[in-house]
Design an enzyme around this catalytic site. Structure first.
Site, mmCIF file in Angstrom:
data_model
loop_
_atom_site.group_PDB
_atom_site.id
_atom_site.type_symbol
_atom_site.label_atom_id
_atom_site.label_comp_id
_atom_site.label_asym_id
_atom_site.label_seq_id
_atom_site.Cartn_x
_atom_site.Cartn_y
_atom_site.Cartn_z
ATOM 1 N NE ARG A 26 5.465 -31.333 30.859
ATOM 2 C CZ ARG A 26 4.325 -31.863 30.405
ATOM 3 N NH1 ARG A 26 3.776 -32.897 31.036
ATOM 4 N NH2 ARG A 26 3.741 -31.370 29.326
ATOM 5 N NE ARG A 120 -4.482 -38.360 21.594
ATOM 6 C CZ ARG A 120 -4.037 -38.113 22.828
ATOM 7 N NH1 ARG A 120 -3.990 -39.086 23.711
ATOM 8 N NH2 ARG A 120 -3.652 -36.894 23.154
ATOM 9 C CB SER A 164 -0.991 -31.558 20.856
ATOM 10 O OG SER A 164 -0.411 -31.922 22.096
ATOM 11 C CB SER A 192 -2.332 -26.918 26.386
ATOM 12 O OG SER A 192 -3.579 -27.480 26.073
ATOM 13 C CG ASP A 309 -5.745 -32.852 30.773
ATOM 14 O OD1 ASP A 309 -6.366 -33.114 29.732
ATOM 15 O OD2 ASP A 309 -4.523 -33.058 30.899
ATOM 16 C CG ASN A 332 -7.077 -28.352 23.220
ATOM 17 O OD1 ASN A 332 -8.168 -27.869 23.496
ATOM 18 N ND2 ASN A 332 -6.079 -28.345 24.081
ATOM 19 N NE ARG A 340 -10.230 -36.438 27.084
ATOM 20 C CZ ARG A 340 -9.106 -36.285 27.766
ATOM 21 N NH1 ARG A 340 -8.697 -35.046 28.082
ATOM 22 N NH2 ARG A 340 -8.392 -37.325 28.124
ATOM 23 N NE ARG A 384 -7.552 -35.940 32.481
ATOM 24 C CZ ARG A 384 -6.830 -36.010 33.575
ATOM 25 N NH1 ARG A 384 -7.413 -36.195 34.756
ATOM 26 N NH2 ARG A 384 -5.518 -35.917 33.531
ATOM 27 C CE LYS A 410 -4.184 -42.236 28.239
ATOM 28 N NZ LYS A 410 -3.389 -41.058 28.638
#
Length: 431
Positions: A26, A120, A164, A192, A309, A332, A340, A384, A410
């Site tokens: 960001r 995705r 998302s 999120s 996460d 999500n 996941r 993850r 990653k």
């Protein structure tokens, strides 16, 4: 590459947390959207942040880096006319840059990971951009995606937040640069929300004006703004640190992790609260999490949408808790590098864990005595998943071998190095 995880009973030592991937990407984007030079101190080095570096250079930003910082001279609202962008396997980078690409005449985002990012969905962001005078070619909302931009328009914009929050963040970065004022309405639910809070924090630091409803479902963004040039300092990364914390929690340990501010807006800071609720002996003071684990944990119930996460790492810890744990509101997780929920739980079962899934829940029937292990399992090309399965392997009776473990890079290229420095027995072997 395979990671051979051998049962490890004790971990000890101290370390600095990895720099935050979310803040790094960001801050770099905000710096590129400014006309002038900014500096980002202590940036993360991972496949995701490297993808942002690569794409910003392709779009015309000038990046210079030393051991402490990255200096970025931005392109403002005038990115270079580039024909292709390669985001690798970085979904957030793709989604953020889809909106910025709307200022270019024609850009194709290529599909280098058809079995991961290529699967995705991005349709909700495509719909929003299409309503803003941007023509887009796509494959049922998936890569490859070609954006025909040059003249995006503000106004009333609707975007779904059900899949998302990255779609909303993408629009929030782009709309201040439009000629018109924009009003963004979030449809359905917003996943999120805490991550949207990070986006808003960065925008404020970059001098961007906006009005946000308390529930983050409605925004007013004045057009004609400019991003300010400034210095940014990246804080430690809670998502990656959550896996280190989980490893310390399930073993006998004395582990300190520095650079984790108590007042962080990272939702994954809640991993500290989850572990506390599990009965893990820990303190969190002056930016340091100190865990003195005894391997004894109790079951918990938590809303996982608050710390997306870190959920898998907390599930890994719950595998060894007394009782049944439940992590809810996590649908999500199905739309990440892999599913996941289903994919991760299938691998946990191979290791000997007792787990169940619902559409938006993970249920863990803890086994304080440990799990058998002794199998080779699939990481599903997901960083993850790799980190969480490593935690399980450390407490298993016969260890685990994790395939495709190199994909941990990653977000956390030094994950195995950090664990081994604490005493974890992990061997990396080329396939």
């Amino acid at each position: 590459m395979k990671a051979i995880v051998t049962p490890t009973s004790h971990l000890s030592g101290e370390m600095n947390a990895l720099s935050s991937k979310n803040y790094t990407t960001r801050y770099m984007l905000a710096a590129a959207l400014a006309e002038g030079t900014s500096r980002v101190y202590y940036p993360a080095h991972s496949e995701d942040s490297d993808a942002m570096r690569r794409c910003l250079r392709d779009l015309g930003a000038v990046l210079e880096e030393d051991d402490e910082k990255i200096t970025i001279t931005g392109f403002g609202r005038h990115p270079r006319d580039v024909k292709e962008l390669d985001v690798g396997n970085a979904g957030a980078v793709l989604r953020f840059l889809m909106s910025i690409a709307a200022f270019c005449p024609q850009v194709t985002f290529i599909n280098r990971y058809p079995e991961s990012l290529g699967k995705r969905p991005h349709g909700d962001l495509i719909d929003a951009l299409t309503s803003m005078n941007v023509k887009i070619d796509h494959q049922d909302g998936k890569l490859p995606i070609t954006i025909y931009g040059g003249a995006p328009r503000g106004g009333r914009i609707q975007v779904s937040g059900k899949i998302s929050s990255q779609y909303l963040s993408s629009l929030l970065f782009m709309t201040p640069l439009l000629d018109e004022d924009s009003e963004i309405e979030v449809l359905h639910d917003l996943k999120s929300k805490v991550v949207v809070g990070q986006t808003l924090e960065v925008l404020e630091q970059a001098g961007i004006q906006f009005e946000a409803a308390d529930d983050l479902m409605h925004f007013r963004v004045p057009g004609g703004q400019r991003y300010a040039t400034r210095d940014y300092i990246v804080q430690g990364d809670y998502p990656g640190s959550a896996a280190i914390m989980a490893a310390a929690a399930v073993t006998q340990s004395d582990v300190k992790i520095h650079r984790l501010p108590e007042d962080s807006k990272q939702g994954e800071r809640a991993a500290v609260d989850v572990l506390r609720a599990m009965g893990v002996p820990l303190t969190h003071e002056n930016g340091t999490v100190h865990i003195q684990g005894n391997g004894r944990l109790k079951a918990v119930e938590f809303d996982g949408d608050e710390f997306t996460d870190a959920v898998l790492a907390m599930v890994a810890a719950a595998v060894f808790a007394e009782g049944t744990s439940r992590f809810y509101n996590v649908e999500n997780l199905r739309y990440k590098e892999c599913d996941r929920i289903t994919d991760f739980l299938n691998e946990l079962r191979k290791a000997g864990a007792d787990v169940e899934e619902r559409q938006s829940e993970i249920i863990v029937h803890g086994r304080p005595e440990g799990v058998e292990g002794g199998v080779e399992i699939d990481a599903h090309v997901d960083h993850r998943v790799i980190m969480a399965l490593t935690v399980v392997g450390l407490r298993s009776k016969k260890g685990l071998t994790i395939r495709d473990a190199h994909h941990v890079a990653k977000s956390y290229p030094t994950y195995f190095d950090h664990l081994r420095a604490l005493g974890a027995q992990v061997e990396l072997m080329e396939d």
